[in-house]
Design an enzyme around this catalytic site. Structure first.
Site, short mmCIF file in Angstrom:
data_model
loop_
_atom_site.label_atom_id
_atom_site.label_comp_id
_atom_site.label_asym_id
_atom_site.label_seq_id
_atom_site.Cartn_x
_atom_site.Cartn_y
_atom_site.Cartn_z
N PHE A 157 0.86 -1.19 0.00
CA PHE A 157 0.00 0.00 0.00
C PHE A 157 0.90 1.24 0.00
CE2 PHE A 157 -2.80 3.21 1.85
CZ PHE A 157 -3.96 2.99 1.14
N ASP B 225 0.82 -4.51 8.83
CA ASP B 225 -0.31 -3.60 8.62
C ASP B 225 -1.56 -4.47 8.46
OD1 ASP B 225 -2.28 -1.89 7.65
OD2 ASP B 225 -0.81 -0.58 6.68
N TYR C 14 -11.29 2.74 10.18
CA TYR C 14 -12.50 3.12 9.43
C TYR C 14 -12.90 2.12 8.36
CZ TYR C 14 -8.74 5.10 6.49
OH TYR C 14 -7.60 5.26 5.76
N LYS C 15 -12.21 0.98 8.28
CA LYS C 15 -12.58 -0.04 7.28
C LYS C 15 -13.54 -1.03 7.94
CE LYS C 15 -8.55 1.08 4.59
NZ LYS C 15 -7.12 0.86 4.35
N ARG D 139 -12.99 -3.84 -7.29
CA ARG D 139 -12.76 -4.42 -5.97
C ARG D 139 -14.05 -4.43 -5.16
NH1 ARG D 139 -8.68 -1.95 -1.43
NH2 ARG D 139 -10.33 -0.36 -1.47
C1 LIG Z 1 -6.36 1.94 4.26
C2 LIG Z 1 -4.93 1.64 4.50
C3 LIG Z 1 -4.11 2.58 5.14
C4 LIG Z 1 -4.67 3.91 5.51
O1 LIG Z 1 -3.78 4.77 6.11
P1 LIG Z 1 -4.31 6.17 6.67
O2 LIG Z 1 -3.17 6.74 7.38
O3 LIG Z 1 -5.50 5.88 7.52
O4 LIG Z 1 -4.74 6.98 5.49
C5 LIG Z 1 -2.80 2.22 5.38
N1 LIG Z 1 -2.31 1.02 5.00
C6 LIG Z 1 -3.09 0.12 4.37
C7 LIG Z 1 -2.53 -1.21 3.98
C8 LIG Z 1 -4.41 0.40 4.09
O5 LIG Z 1 -5.16 -0.49 3.45
#
Ligand SMILES: *Cc1c(COP(=O)(O)O)cnc(C)c1O
Length: 397
Positions: free
Chosen positions: A114, A183, A208-209, A356
């Site tokens: 990511f 992560d 938030y997911k 997705r």
């Molecule tokens: C959604 C997501 C993030 C989000 O990071 P933010 O700091 O909340 O924007 C980070 N890493 C992964 C793998 C994600 O899927």
């Protein structure tokens, strides 16, 4: 609850007619959240003002919310904090990890991880004169050597949904003296995790997911108990001080994971996060994981039946190697997704060509899987996606 039903749909407020398959990007709104925020503002902030920090336990929320999150993540309450964003949290943990492994020069991660994970690692490495080494998913284990300070991976790939074998990577890393930092953004709230059982050192993840904490919800960090007093946070803030209200000039770390607090926590956001976590109350993560596999499997089979060779599965076919989302490649994926959204099937598009679809077992059910696949099949068969209005791009995909 009968076969195929959602596990807790009544806990959410989802617009009528919408098939929401994007809970892996922004979880749906829990019914309890608006009233909790209203009450917090009226009865706590407005009425008790600054006394609320103690009277309503605001100051402890990063820990009390973490304790509620612990069973969802398969961790101990003492190993978690709910704080900051995932990106900032990752910087804090990676920074602490490389400080704890002086002389080692490499941060090892996966190519096409990511973006924020890559950027945070690159920034830290630039600052410290280290190197970020990126390799393919199946080359991680062999790339772990004595130069590696920390291995940082996203447990469930945000594009394909492929899952790493966490315990296996942790074992190789530990044998080489490296730390691991996972992560869990696409795992927390979707899979049955056992962070201690898999010998996890460090982890971060998104609120938030699948955890339904609301847009920009605070993230969480995990630090295995045994490591906590060996790690020094690279962002030393007053909330992580041994005695913040002594207002001392010199920093002294709080004991345990609390030293990883930095500034004043966002109370409104933490209250919403607590409501998100409460949507898991009384539901075993093993049940959620099992239902997730049924939903993703049912979707894959029906889409492949209906779309023939026109979309290509871009996720592992083996359910045990998948997270809770499914991706299909289509050369005009962006337009196809816009056509789906117009018909109230909400997934998302990930460049360059992926459709997705995230499945949240708390609120998605089998009827939605069938209907979403049927609508996708219809859009592909008719070519309805090929209209100018579906090609215009927004800022957020
Ligand atoms: C959604 C997501 C993030 C989000 O990071 P933010 O700091 O909340 O924007 C980070 N890493 C992964 C793998 C994600 O899927």
């Amino acid at each position: 609850m009968s076969h195929g039903e959602a596990l807790a749909r009544e806990r959410f407020s989802i617009p009528q007619g919408v098939i929401y398959l994007d809970g892996n990007s922004l979880g749906a709104m829990p019914k309890a959240t608006p009233e909790r925020l209203r009450a917090l503002m009226r009865e706590e902030w407005r009425t008790d003002l600054i006394a609320s920090w103690t009277k309503h336990g605001w100051i402890d929320l990063p820990m009390t919310v973490a304790a509620k999150l612990a069973p969802v993540l398969g961790a101990k309450a003492s190993e978690l904090l709910v704080v900051d964003s995932t990106s900032v949290s990752l910087f804090k943990l990676l920074g602490a990890a490389v400080r704890a492994r002086p002389g080692r020069t490499t941060i090892l991660t996966q190519r096409h991880n990511f973006p924020t994970d890559l950027y945070v690692a690159q920034g830290l490495a630039d600052m410290l004169g280290m190197t970020v080494k990126t390799v393919a998913a199946d080359e991680i284990a062999e790339a772990i050597d004595e130069s590696v300070a920390v291995v940082t991976l996203t447990h469930v790939d945000y594009r394909s949904g492929a899952v790493h074998d966490m315990a296996a990577v942790n074992q190789v890393a530990r044998a080489a003296g490296a730390l691991t930092c996972w992560d869990l953004s696409h795992s927390g709230g979707a899979l049955a995790l056992d962070l201690n059982g898999s010998d996890c050192d460090l982890a971060v993840g998104c609120g938030y997911k699948y955890l339904n904490g609301g847009p920009g919800a605070p993230a969480y960090i995990f630090i295995a108990d045994a490591l906590q007093d060996q790690l020094s946070p690279p962002l030393q803030g007053w909330m992580g001080h041994l005695d913040p209200f002594a207002f001392a000039d010199d920093y002294a770390p709080a004991r345990g994971i609390a030293r990883f607090l930095t500034g004043t926590p966002s109370i409104l956001a933490l209250a919403a996060m607590e409501c998100g976590i409460a949507t898991f109350d009384g539901i075993a993560m093993t049940a959620i994981e099992a239902r997730s596999r049924e939903l993703t499997q049912g979707f894959i089979e029906r889409v492949e039946d209906l779309c023939g060779g026109q979309v290509t599965l871009a996720s592992p076919r083996d359910p045990a190697r998948r997270g809770s989302h499914v991706s299909f490649a289509h050369p005009n994926g962006y337009a196809v997704m816009q056509a789906l959204i117009e018909r109230q099937v909400i997934g998302d598009f990930r460049a360059p060509d992926l459709l997705r679809f995230g499945f949240a077992p708390l609120y998605n059910d089998e009827a939605e899987v069938i209907r979403a696949a049927d609508i996708l099949g219809d859009i592909i068969r008719t070519g309805d996606w090929d209209s100018p209005r579906f090609h215009a791009r927004g800022r957020v995909t």
